[in-house]
Design a protein around this motif. Sequence first.
Motif, short mmCIF file in Angstrom:
data_model
loop_
_atom_site.label_atom_id
_atom_site.label_comp_id
_atom_site.label_asym_id
_atom_site.label_seq_id
_atom_site.Cartn_x
_atom_site.Cartn_y
_atom_site.Cartn_z
N ILE A 67 -4.05 28.72 16.99
CA ILE A 67 -4.60 28.23 18.24
C ILE A 67 -6.05 28.67 18.30
O ILE A 67 -6.34 29.87 18.26
N THR A 69 -9.93 28.29 20.16
CA THR A 69 -10.65 27.88 21.36
C THR A 69 -11.85 27.00 20.99
O THR A 69 -12.20 26.86 19.82
N LEU A 98 -2.65 30.73 28.26
CA LEU A 98 -3.98 30.34 27.82
C LEU A 98 -4.93 30.20 29.01
O LEU A 98 -4.54 29.69 30.07
N TYR A 103 -8.63 23.52 23.46
CA TYR A 103 -8.00 24.20 22.33
C TYR A 103 -7.71 23.21 21.22
O TYR A 103 -7.46 22.03 21.47
N ARG A 122 -5.47 18.43 19.66
CA ARG A 122 -6.25 19.08 20.71
C ARG A 122 -5.58 18.91 22.06
O ARG A 122 -4.87 17.94 22.29
#
Length: 127
Positions: A67, A69, A98, A103, A122
Amino acid sequence: MSKRFVWVFTCLCALTLLVTPDLGARVRHITLTRTTPTDNQTLSGEVKEVRLYFSGAPLLRGASVRIVTANRTLVRSSPPAADPKDPKQLFVKMDRPLEPGSYVIQWRCIADDGHVMRGDFRFRVEA
């Protein structure tokens, strides 16, 4: 190679295909069928898990779900695990929900035929 060897080899290959009609079904690669969250989905509320659904059970050895950012920071999560009720599902859990933001999920796994599959999708989390 002699012509006789080529002829015998060709006959053996043809015989193998006749004797095992489901051979093609056994060597098919598995595919990613869906994800939670879905690609380009915008979510509100807590997101503490990412789940991938496959057409067949992937091997856990070599599986990876990352994962990332928008700042390209890796989010801490559990190692990929198979769902105990459905081995066609892989999931990772985060320690904390989150934060709002964008992401990218980068995934990789191996089918039991050795084929390596990878991809990404995404999603966005809103406050």
